[in-house]
Scaffold this active site. Sequence first.
Site, mmCIF file in Angstrom:
data_model
loop_
_atom_site.group_PDB
_atom_site.id
_atom_site.type_symbol
_atom_site.label_atom_id
_atom_site.label_comp_id
_atom_site.label_asym_id
_atom_site.label_seq_id
_atom_site.Cartn_x
_atom_site.Cartn_y
_atom_site.Cartn_z
ATOM 1 N N ARG A 90 6.775 -6.681 -5.398
ATOM 2 C CA ARG A 90 7.528 -5.443 -5.558
ATOM 3 C C ARG A 90 8.267 -5.076 -4.290
ATOM 4 N NH1 ARG A 90 4.297 -1.522 -8.515
ATOM 5 N NH2 ARG A 90 5.403 -2.687 -10.108
ATOM 6 N N TYR A 91 7.612 -5.259 -3.172
ATOM 7 C CA TYR A 91 8.207 -4.913 -1.887
ATOM 8 C C TYR A 91 8.768 -6.179 -1.248
ATOM 9 C CZ TYR A 91 5.509 -0.599 -2.417
ATOM 10 O OH TYR A 91 4.987 0.577 -2.877
ATOM 11 N N ARG B 247 5.780 -8.308 1.004
ATOM 12 C CA ARG B 247 4.351 -8.410 0.677
ATOM 13 C C ARG B 247 4.135 -8.494 -0.823
ATOM 14 N NH1 ARG B 247 6.215 -3.607 2.179
ATOM 15 N NH2 ARG B 247 5.306 -1.635 1.533
ATOM 16 N N CYS C 269 -15.376 -6.683 -12.166
ATOM 17 C CA CYS C 269 -15.875 -5.750 -11.162
ATOM 18 C C CYS C 269 -17.364 -5.561 -11.389
ATOM 19 C CB CYS C 269 -15.188 -4.392 -11.292
ATOM 20 S SG CYS C 269 -13.450 -4.425 -10.858
ATOM 21 N N CYS D 167 -14.674 1.291 -12.898
ATOM 22 C CA CYS D 167 -14.292 2.684 -12.657
ATOM 23 C C CYS D 167 -13.610 3.203 -13.914
ATOM 24 C CB CYS D 167 -13.284 2.791 -11.517
ATOM 25 S SG CYS D 167 -13.834 2.037 -9.991
ATOM 26 N N CYS E 150 -9.807 3.493 -13.762
ATOM 27 C CA CYS E 150 -9.071 2.286 -13.354
ATOM 28 C C CYS E 150 -7.620 2.319 -13.845
ATOM 29 C CB CYS E 150 -9.758 1.055 -13.925
ATOM 30 S SG CYS E 150 -8.945 -0.483 -13.438
ATOM 31 N N ARG F 248 -5.769 -0.371 -13.881
ATOM 32 C CA ARG F 248 -5.502 -1.665 -14.536
ATOM 33 C C ARG F 248 -6.429 -1.887 -15.715
ATOM 34 N NH1 ARG F 248 -5.349 -4.049 -9.110
ATOM 35 N NH2 ARG F 248 -3.308 -3.427 -8.347
ATOM 36 N N ASP G 12 -2.713 7.700 -11.701
ATOM 37 C CA ASP G 12 -1.611 7.076 -12.428
ATOM 38 C C ASP G 12 -1.562 7.504 -13.902
ATOM 39 O OD1 ASP G 12 -0.503 5.567 -10.364
ATOM 40 O OD2 ASP G 12 -1.980 3.959 -10.643
ATOM 41 N N ASP H 287 2.324 6.598 -7.108
ATOM 42 C CA ASP H 287 2.866 5.282 -7.444
ATOM 43 C C ASP H 287 3.837 5.511 -8.593
ATOM 44 O OD1 ASP H 287 3.160 2.566 -7.112
ATOM 45 O OD2 ASP H 287 0.997 2.200 -7.038
ATOM 46 N N LYS I 243 5.075 3.016 -4.141
ATOM 47 C CA LYS I 243 4.400 4.235 -3.687
ATOM 48 C C LYS I 243 5.374 5.194 -3.005
ATOM 49 C CE LYS I 243 0.233 1.587 -2.969
ATOM 50 N NZ LYS I 243 0.807 0.254 -3.195
#
Length: 444
Positions: A123-124, A127, A136, A140, A143, A145, A304, A341, A348
């Site tokens: 995206r950037y 990076r 995981c 969470c 989450c 994702r 998000d 985001d 971000k």
Amino acid sequence: MGLIYTKHQEKILKKIEIESDISKWKDWKWQVRNAVRSIEAFEHLTGIRFSEEEKESLKITQGKFPLSITPYYLSLIKKDNYKNDPVFKQSFLDNRELIVSSSEMGDPLSEDHDSPVPGITHRYPDRVLFLVSNVCAMYCRHCTRKRKVGDVDSIPDKSQILQGIEYIRKTPQIRDVLLSGGDPFLLSDDYLDWILTELRTIPHVQVIRIGTRTPVVLPYRITDELVNMLKKHHPIWINTHFNHPREVTTSAKESLAKLADAGIPLGNQSVLLADVNDCPRVMKELVHKLVMNRVRPYYLYQCDLSEGLSHFRTPIGKGIEIMESLIGHTSGFAVPTYVIDAPGGGGKIPVMPNYIISWSTNKVILRNYEGVITSYQEPDKYEKTLCDRDCENCNLELQLNDGEEMDAIGIEKLLADYDDTISLVPQNNERYERRQELYETNKL
Ligand SMILES: *Cc1c(COP(=O)(O)O)cnc(C)c1O
């Protein structure tokens, strides 16, 4: 090593094993093997009971996004007041996860759209995000994702990881690789060592970052063996994910000390969550505990627009209020950057209270955290030098010995002397489309 073991943890251990044995409790693989994955196991180990009706609907929620809580993280739940417990809320099923509001999306950050090969989000400019695991220790409930994590059909295999590594190898702009998932630390030491070794054969990869929640939910994962392996691949940076001061336990502190002692700079990414940490005092306590353990608060995320997270979302105003209570009130390095985001993949966007009150050609009016309004006198003379990016002949002596110089991107373009762009116009701007029509019909 002290006795990192509470009476409550011992009780849970005894319910799982016939004989209580602290070495088991501290074995991360035992913790993963015995993670709570059913409502019945949760009831058995916590003594919390749900009605048959409640269980029916919780099971539907579980069908949408899996349940997994390590015995360690479970042991932090305070049974007497579990409905208000920040650990319970982050880890246990909630039927409100089934509510999908019209503004919510499966992939709100369009990570899949900016993905040149599976598992990579580029995206950037310099990076990439590299998803190397989709499991995981604890799922969470907030989450971002959810669509991917925990889904057995999207486990990245070795060939997919090799594809990602090849993409990074042939893309020289990438100087920073962010391993995430899922949780990369649920991979074995050997497998992770292999990925890091491969990445380290790429000369343009300067920094490798790992995002992991294991210091919070599975602190025993941070073993001496893991840390010694990571040390071989420096510079490695780690970002973890503490959301509440209650999570900073003795075991968590030990794991953070191991990582910091290995020379790994530590950051923390929190998510602002309604009824969990949406309070200036809770946040201040959290950031203080983090810096005491050599962890720099890095980002505070606005929650998000992922599906089923509406009960966790706060207005952006809550985040700004929290930032107002931190900036100036505590150490600069204890203050995270509050970011949203951008839905649709804009990346971000940092958000802050306003500190510039007004401006003239020779003065800037500012306010501080106390409300003091002050003025800054601009310099009478500032020799503006035209920058044509002829850095070789610039008196600032930038040494451009390696790497291609990149063209200005975005707002930077508008500020640059060497770029003629005077405005950035959205592609679907109607006013510009009308102009174009006039132009094409020779009316302009
Ligand atoms: C957050 C993120 C990064 C890293 O951003 P930093 O601001 O450098 O921490 C990189 N790629 C993607 C897709 C991200 O979401």
